[in-house]
Design an enzyme around this catalytic site. Structure first.
Site, PDB file in Angstrom:
ATOM      1  N   ARG A  51     -16.776 -57.214  69.451  1.00  0.00           N
ATOM      2  CA  ARG A  51     -16.754 -55.794  69.760  1.00  0.00           C
ATOM      3  C   ARG A  51     -17.179 -55.639  71.215  1.00  0.00           C
ATOM      4  O   ARG A  51     -17.845 -56.505  71.771  1.00  0.00           O
ATOM      5  CB  ARG A  51     -17.714 -55.015  68.852  1.00  0.00           C
ATOM      6  CG  ARG A  51     -17.400 -55.134  67.362  1.00  0.00           C
ATOM      7  CD  ARG A  51     -18.433 -54.369  66.538  1.00  0.00           C
ATOM      8  NE  ARG A  51     -18.146 -54.424  65.104  1.00  0.00           N
ATOM      9  CZ  ARG A  51     -18.653 -55.310  64.259  1.00  0.00           C
ATOM     10  NH1 ARG A  51     -19.483 -56.237  64.730  1.00  0.00           N
ATOM     11  NH2 ARG A  51     -18.347 -55.279  62.979  1.00  0.00           N
TER      12      ARG A  51
ATOM     13  N   LYS B  63     -23.559 -55.066  65.042  1.00  0.00           N
ATOM     14  CA  LYS B  63     -23.400 -53.868  64.227  1.00  0.00           C
ATOM     15  C   LYS B  63     -24.015 -54.070  62.851  1.00  0.00           C
ATOM     16  O   LYS B  63     -23.816 -55.092  62.208  1.00  0.00           O
ATOM     17  CB  LYS B  63     -21.912 -53.523  64.088  1.00  0.00           C
ATOM     18  CG  LYS B  63     -21.652 -52.188  63.412  1.00  0.00           C
ATOM     19  CD  LYS B  63     -20.177 -51.859  63.405  1.00  0.00           C
ATOM     20  CE  LYS B  63     -19.930 -50.514  62.744  1.00  0.00           C
ATOM     21  NZ  LYS B  63     -18.492 -50.172  62.706  1.00  0.00           N
TER      22      LYS B  63
ATOM     23  N   HIS C 175     -10.543 -53.017  71.446  1.00  0.00           N
ATOM     24  CA  HIS C 175     -10.614 -53.360  70.023  1.00  0.00           C
ATOM     25  C   HIS C 175      -9.309 -53.973  69.531  1.00  0.00           C
ATOM     26  O   HIS C 175      -9.303 -54.684  68.520  1.00  0.00           O
ATOM     27  CB  HIS C 175     -10.964 -52.121  69.205  1.00  0.00           C
ATOM     28  CG  HIS C 175     -11.887 -52.411  68.054  1.00  0.00           C
ATOM     29  ND1 HIS C 175     -13.196 -52.843  68.210  1.00  0.00           N
ATOM     30  CD2 HIS C 175     -11.694 -52.364  66.707  1.00  0.00           C
ATOM     31  CE1 HIS C 175     -13.752 -53.024  67.025  1.00  0.00           C
ATOM     32  NE2 HIS C 175     -12.859 -52.752  66.109  1.00  0.00           N
TER      33      HIS C 175
ATOM     34  N   ARG D 119      -9.710 -57.651  69.426  1.00  0.00           N
ATOM     35  CA  ARG D 119     -10.449 -58.114  68.235  1.00  0.00           C
ATOM     36  C   ARG D 119      -9.521 -58.119  67.023  1.00  0.00           C
ATOM     37  O   ARG D 119      -9.524 -59.073  66.233  1.00  0.00           O
ATOM     38  CB  ARG D 119     -11.639 -57.193  68.007  1.00  0.00           C
ATOM     39  CG  ARG D 119     -12.466 -57.486  66.758  1.00  0.00           C
ATOM     40  CD  ARG D 119     -13.709 -56.600  66.773  1.00  0.00           C
ATOM     41  NE  ARG D 119     -14.253 -56.344  65.451  1.00  0.00           N
ATOM     42  CZ  ARG D 119     -15.170 -57.103  64.855  1.00  0.00           C
ATOM     43  NH1 ARG D 119     -15.627 -58.178  65.460  1.00  0.00           N
ATOM     44  NH2 ARG D 119     -15.637 -56.775  63.662  1.00  0.00           N
TER      45      ARG D 119
ATOM     46  N   HIS E  98     -18.036 -58.541  59.087  1.00  0.00           N
ATOM     47  CA  HIS E  98     -17.756 -57.459  58.138  1.00  0.00           C
ATOM     48  C   HIS E  98     -18.658 -57.587  56.910  1.00  0.00           C
ATOM     49  O   HIS E  98     -18.807 -58.681  56.358  1.00  0.00           O
ATOM     50  CB  HIS E  98     -16.299 -57.505  57.670  1.00  0.00           C
ATOM     51  CG  HIS E  98     -15.321 -57.080  58.719  1.00  0.00           C
ATOM     52  ND1 HIS E  98     -13.976 -57.376  58.654  1.00  0.00           N
ATOM     53  CD2 HIS E  98     -15.497 -56.378  59.867  1.00  0.00           C
ATOM     54  CE1 HIS E  98     -13.365 -56.874  59.715  1.00  0.00           C
ATOM     55  NE2 HIS E  98     -14.271 -56.263  60.458  1.00  0.00           N
TER      56      HIS E  98
ATOM     57  N   TYR F  96      -6.156 -56.892  57.386  1.00  0.00           N
ATOM     58  CA  TYR F  96      -5.346 -57.724  58.277  1.00  0.00           C
ATOM     59  C   TYR F  96      -4.207 -58.417  57.536  1.00  0.00           C
ATOM     60  O   TYR F  96      -3.242 -58.858  58.169  1.00  0.00           O
ATOM     61  CB  TYR F  96      -6.226 -58.747  58.995  1.00  0.00           C
ATOM     62  CG  TYR F  96      -7.218 -58.095  59.924  1.00  0.00           C
ATOM     63  CD1 TYR F  96      -6.790 -57.460  61.086  1.00  0.00           C
ATOM     64  CD2 TYR F  96      -8.581 -58.073  59.639  1.00  0.00           C
ATOM     65  CE1 TYR F  96      -7.698 -56.831  61.934  1.00  0.00           C
ATOM     66  CE2 TYR F  96      -9.486 -57.449  60.481  1.00  0.00           C
ATOM     67  CZ  TYR F  96      -9.034 -56.821  61.617  1.00  0.00           C
ATOM     68  OH  TYR F  96      -9.926 -56.189  62.455  1.00  0.00           O
TER      69      TYR F  96
END
Length: 347
Positions: free
Chosen positions: A204, A229, A294, A297, A320, A329
């Site tokens: 990120r 995050k 992003h 990423r 995640h 994805y």
């Protein structure tokens, strides 16, 4: 009306946040406004607070919009509660601004008298009427659920506050050829290394900017991402090519505190400058897509999946919490789709 705007504070600067449903035409239009920026933390486009921009977005009346005195007190208490729970400052800002929007709408009503029906009215008469996005509405829901858990003698049922139906938008992905062109666009080793790090490690923007040189472990070929995050640490593998680039970059710039520093020694590289680095790369290669950092990423994750990497490993690499986030994805990977033969070819 396809947008709504309000005054915000961003990095101690007065800005105008512009909210709208994801739309490439609107994104292209707002990019043409001088000083327009995208905030990854607030997930909103924002522009300079000028008289011209206030008139353009008709927000003069919003400048003096405040909650009731009771609302102001509750917002401050809510901020204190969030800090005590160690929420990040970006989350604290997002939630308190979302709560403020709701309490401004009900400035004439005591907070303890607000009901679930009032939330529905707010959704219809403010969110929907102003065509605000589902993601913004979801942010309001997050703020209200947390806030009303801290309020005593309330009529509202927290668990009954419903969320908007999620839109099923797919992540934007670049081809490997497009990524290669973008990463090789800059001759400046610093700019080239920053963009390459984001793609090669699936970072990120904030994760890249918060890196220190001590986070690079060249012996184990990994980078340590601290307090990423969700306040989670994780590691990402470093390719030999990136390590070589990092060594060249270090010899040329010798950063003191942060891995990538601004013009002043010890100063963190700014988000706006990093976005400009990408923008310049796109211009150099003639890429007219509305590419953001992003996207790199997203492309990293998709290219890993297409090369056969297990989805569980990709989840760990991206940091995640839920596998469902990573599963998106699978919908943009072309590996399986390209093997399907269209019946049109047999006609």
């Amino acid at each position: 009306m396809t947008w709504a705007a309000k005054l915000i504070k961003h990095k101690s600067e007065n800005r105008i946040a512009v909210y709208f449903e994801k739309n490439q035409d609107l994104i292209a239009r707002i990019k043409q406004i001088e000083g327009a920026r995208w905030s990854q933390q607030k997930t909103v486009w924002h522009i300079p607070d000028t008289i011209e921009n206030r008139e353009r977005f008709k927000i003069e009346s919003l400048a003096n919009s405040l909650p009731s005195p009771e609302g102001i007190v509750h917002i401050e208490k809510f901020k204190q509660w969030l800090r005590s729970k160690r929420y990040s400052e970006s989350t604290l800002t997002s939630y308190s601004e979302a709560l403020k929007s709701f309490l401004v709408f009900y400035r004439e009503k005591p907070i303890a008298d607000i009901t679930n029906e009032d939330v529905i009215v707010y959704n219809n008469d403010y969110i929907l009427k102003n065509n605000l996005s589902a993601s913004y509405q979801n942010q309001i829901v997050n703020a209200l659920k947390l806030f009303y858990r801290t309020v005593q003698n309330k009529l509202i049922v927290v668990d009954a506050i419903h969320r908007p139906k999620r839109s099923k938008s797919l992540p934007n992905v670049l081809s490997k050829e497009e990524v290669k062109l973008i990463l090789n666009a800059h001759s400046n080793i610093k700019h080239k290394t920053m963009l390459s790090m984001i793609y090669s490690c699936g970072l990120r923007r904030s994760e890249l900017l918060n890196l220190k040189f001590s986070d690079i472990d060249s012996k184990r070929n990994i980078v340590l991402l601290k307090n990423a995050k969700g306040k989670k640490d994780r590691i990402a593998p470093l390719s030999p090519k990136i390590l070589k680039m990092l060594r060249e970059y270090y010899i040329a710039y010798k950063p003191k505190t942060w891995l990538f520093e601004g013009q002043n020694v010890g100063e963190m590289y700014s988000e706006y400058s990093l976005q400009s680095v990408l923008k310049q790369a796109l211009q150099k290669v003639g890429n007219t897509k509305p590419v953001t950092l992003h996207w790199l990423r997203h492309s990293y994750a998709t290219h890993l999946l297409e090369s056969g990497t297990d989805l569980r490993y990709i989840q760990e690499l991206l940091g995640h919490s839920s596998s469902k986030t990573t599963e998106i994805y699978t919908h943009v990977s072309t590996k399986s789709i390209q093997q399907i033969k269209s019946p049109f070819d047999d006609l």
